[in-house]
Design a protein around this motif. Sequence first.
Motif, PDB file in Angstrom:
ATOM      1  N   THR A   1       0.801  -1.232   0.000  1.00 27.33           N
ATOM      2  CA  THR A   1       0.000   0.000   0.000  1.00 27.33           C
ATOM      3  C   THR A   1       0.830   1.276   0.000  1.00 27.33           C
ATOM      4  O   THR A   1       0.279   2.366  -0.193  1.00 27.33           O
ATOM      5  CB  THR A   1      -0.955   0.030   1.205  1.00 27.33           C
ATOM      6  OG1 THR A   1      -0.210  -0.215   2.399  1.00 27.33           O
ATOM      7  CG2 THR A   1      -2.049  -1.010   1.049  1.00 27.33           C
ATOM      8  N   ASP A   2       2.136   1.195   0.190  1.00 24.53           N
ATOM      9  CA  ASP A   2       2.972   2.388   0.027  1.00 24.53           C
ATOM     10  C   ASP A   2       3.243   2.550  -1.467  1.00 24.53           C
ATOM     11  O   ASP A   2       4.307   2.218  -1.984  1.00 24.53           O
ATOM     12  CB  ASP A   2       4.285   2.238   0.799  1.00 24.53           C
ATOM     13  CG  ASP A   2       5.157   3.482   0.670  1.00 24.53           C
ATOM     14  OD1 ASP A   2       4.651   4.512   0.173  1.00 24.53           O
ATOM     15  OD2 ASP A   2       6.344   3.416   1.033  1.00 24.53           O
ATOM     16  N   ALA A   3       2.246   3.065  -2.171  1.00 21.82           N
ATOM     17  CA  ALA A   3       2.303   3.159  -3.629  1.00 21.82           C
ATOM     18  C   ALA A   3       2.376   4.636  -4.025  1.00 21.82           C
ATOM     19  O   ALA A   3       1.491   5.180  -4.673  1.00 21.82           O
ATOM     20  CB  ALA A   3       1.085   2.482  -4.248  1.00 21.82           C
ATOM     21  N   HIS A   4       3.463   5.306  -3.631  1.00 23.42           N
ATOM     22  CA  HIS A   4       3.561   6.750  -3.812  1.00 23.42           C
ATOM     23  C   HIS A   4       3.887   7.154  -5.247  1.00 23.42           C
ATOM     24  O   HIS A   4       3.615   8.280  -5.651  1.00 23.42           O
ATOM     25  CB  HIS A   4       4.639   7.308  -2.878  1.00 23.42           C
ATOM     26  CG  HIS A   4       5.927   6.555  -2.951  1.00 23.42           C
ATOM     27  ND1 HIS A   4       6.166   5.447  -2.186  1.00 23.42           N
ATOM     28  CD2 HIS A   4       7.018   6.726  -3.736  1.00 23.42           C
ATOM     29  CE1 HIS A   4       7.369   4.976  -2.470  1.00 23.42           C
ATOM     30  NE2 HIS A   4       7.902   5.724  -3.413  1.00 23.42           N
ATOM     31  N   ALA A   5       4.461   6.255  -6.033  1.00 19.52           N
ATOM     32  CA  ALA A   5       4.826   6.582  -7.413  1.00 19.52           C
ATOM     33  C   ALA A   5       3.773   6.061  -8.382  1.00 19.52           C
ATOM     34  O   ALA A   5       2.989   5.161  -8.056  1.00 19.52           O
ATOM     35  CB  ALA A   5       6.188   5.973  -7.742  1.00 19.52           C
ATOM     36  N   TYR A   6       3.762   6.618  -9.585  1.00 14.43           N
ATOM     37  CA  TYR A   6       2.851   6.100 -10.604  1.00 14.43           C
ATOM     38  C   TYR A   6       3.185   4.642 -10.903  1.00 14.43           C
ATOM     39  O   TYR A   6       4.363   4.283 -10.997  1.00 14.43           O
ATOM     40  CB  TYR A   6       2.957   6.912 -11.905  1.00 14.43           C
ATOM     41  CG  TYR A   6       2.308   8.264 -11.829  1.00 14.43           C
ATOM     42  CD1 TYR A   6       0.935   8.393 -11.731  1.00 14.43           C
ATOM     43  CD2 TYR A   6       3.087   9.431 -11.869  1.00 14.43           C
ATOM     44  CE1 TYR A   6       0.331   9.637 -11.672  1.00 14.43           C
ATOM     45  CE2 TYR A   6       2.494  10.681 -11.808  1.00 14.43           C
ATOM     46  CZ  TYR A   6       1.114  10.779 -11.709  1.00 14.43           C
ATOM     47  OH  TYR A   6       0.523  12.016 -11.636  1.00 14.43           O
ATOM     48  N   PRO A   7       2.165   3.815 -11.085  1.00  9.92           N
ATOM     49  CA  PRO A   7       2.441   2.419 -11.440  1.00  9.92           C
ATOM     50  C   PRO A   7       2.898   2.307 -12.894  1.00  9.92           C
ATOM     51  O   PRO A   7       2.726   3.237 -13.691  1.00  9.92           O
ATOM     52  CB  PRO A   7       1.088   1.730 -11.245  1.00  9.92           C
ATOM     53  CG  PRO A   7       0.091   2.809 -11.454  1.00  9.92           C
ATOM     54  CD  PRO A   7       0.732   4.082 -10.949  1.00  9.92           C
ATOM     55  N   GLN A   8       3.456   1.164 -13.235  1.00  7.22           N
ATOM     56  CA  GLN A   8       3.926   0.929 -14.593  1.00  7.22           C
ATOM     57  C   GLN A   8       2.796   0.379 -15.451  1.00  7.22           C
ATOM     58  O   GLN A   8       2.201  -0.644 -15.116  1.00  7.22           O
ATOM     59  CB  GLN A   8       5.093  -0.048 -14.583  1.00  7.22           C
ATOM     60  CG  GLN A   8       6.296   0.423 -13.793  1.00  7.22           C
ATOM     61  CD  GLN A   8       7.396  -0.622 -13.764  1.00  7.22           C
ATOM     62  OE1 GLN A   8       7.797  -1.151 -14.793  1.00  7.22           O
ATOM     63  NE2 GLN A   8       7.894  -0.912 -12.574  1.00  7.22           N
ATOM     64  N   THR A   9       2.501   1.039 -16.562  1.00 10.53           N
ATOM     65  CA  THR A   9       1.503   0.523 -17.480  1.00 10.53           C
ATOM     66  C   THR A   9       1.882  -0.863 -17.967  1.00 10.53           C
ATOM     67  O   THR A   9       1.039  -1.755 -18.105  1.00 10.53           O
ATOM     68  CB  THR A   9       1.344   1.471 -18.689  1.00 10.53           C
ATOM     69  OG1 THR A   9       1.079   2.784 -18.223  1.00 10.53           O
ATOM     70  CG2 THR A   9       0.224   1.005 -19.603  1.00 10.53           C
TER      71      THR A   9
END
Length: 369
Positions: free
Chosen positions: A52-60
């Motif tokens: 849940t520490d998803a501070h950056a944009y995810p990779q398409t």
Amino acid sequence: MSVRDLADYPWDAVVPYRERASQHPDGLVDLSIGSPVDPTPEVIRAALAEATDAHAYPQTTGTPSVRQAIVDWYARRRGVPDLREANVLPTIGSKELVALLPTLLGLGEGDIVVHPRVAYPTYAVGATVAGATPVAADDPAEWPEGSKLIWINTPGNPDGRTWTLDELRVAVKRARELGAVLASDECYAELGWDGPWRHEPIPSVLDPRVTGGTRSDLLSVYSLSKQSNLAGYRAAFIAGCARVVGGILTARKHLGLMPPAPVQHAMAVALGDDAHVAAQKELYRQRRDALVPALEAAGFRIDGSEAGLYLWATEGRDAWESMGRLAELGILAGPGHFYGAHSAQHVRLSLTAPSERVQQAAARLMASA
């Protein structure tokens, strides 16, 4: 055709039957929608929580771990041993991929999108949104010139139809003659019940025995919604021709279609754990074993349904009449009218209700016989 040509959402027509079924003294048994009711396995929920520490944009394109998990899963569960990361791509559930694939492939006016005659309606919706022309045809010999995308669905929703290796080879040959992308929606492939699928894996369009040594213009579409109870996570993926997958990836990057990073991590864990899939399949088997004899005793014939999440049943009369009869028993089904003009006498019953409610539906059907 365009998005302006879309009809009203069809499930609104079911509301009166839901209201009637809800008046049953022992309550409603809702078998109309294939939305999972069983808990998401703890191993997957824990994986989501730890990411849940998803501070950056995810990779398409997907994290390396989720792409490798997809590759490994196809080798282990689908008999497709030679995929690489360039052949796979996670998606935000499978419905958005089905609906957007004609657009992502650049199709439009004058292009034909073929789909099964009895079919999940989103195949035709996707063609309409792109401005292409949807055509319903099952027999590869009837797939027309001008076809740019051909959908097959194995196991099928709603009818459970499953394509054999020989049938898949014929489909691949014909699609290549037409110069079309062949997309196989295989979302229920872990749920085989009858005939050879009781003991054998349901084949993928990417199976080396089908492809003739090349995956060119072939796609397999898969979802974890049913086998892992991840419908709320929107967790799915495609695999196949690296050139086609690469083009879809480029379009998705421009559109910002990125599966959330925690979901990608949870997908990787789910794909690596076969035990929870086997446990979920057993639950569906028990529900199916209760419903099939009850429906038959009540005068329904089960057609197809040798695999998948549904029972495709008919009394030999209009589906709305069967919907009314079932509603009097407090049972809500899905009318065949929603799945094309060729299924007006069938109803679809899902295996996703709680087991206690399925047993209740079976008892009511038996009592009505």
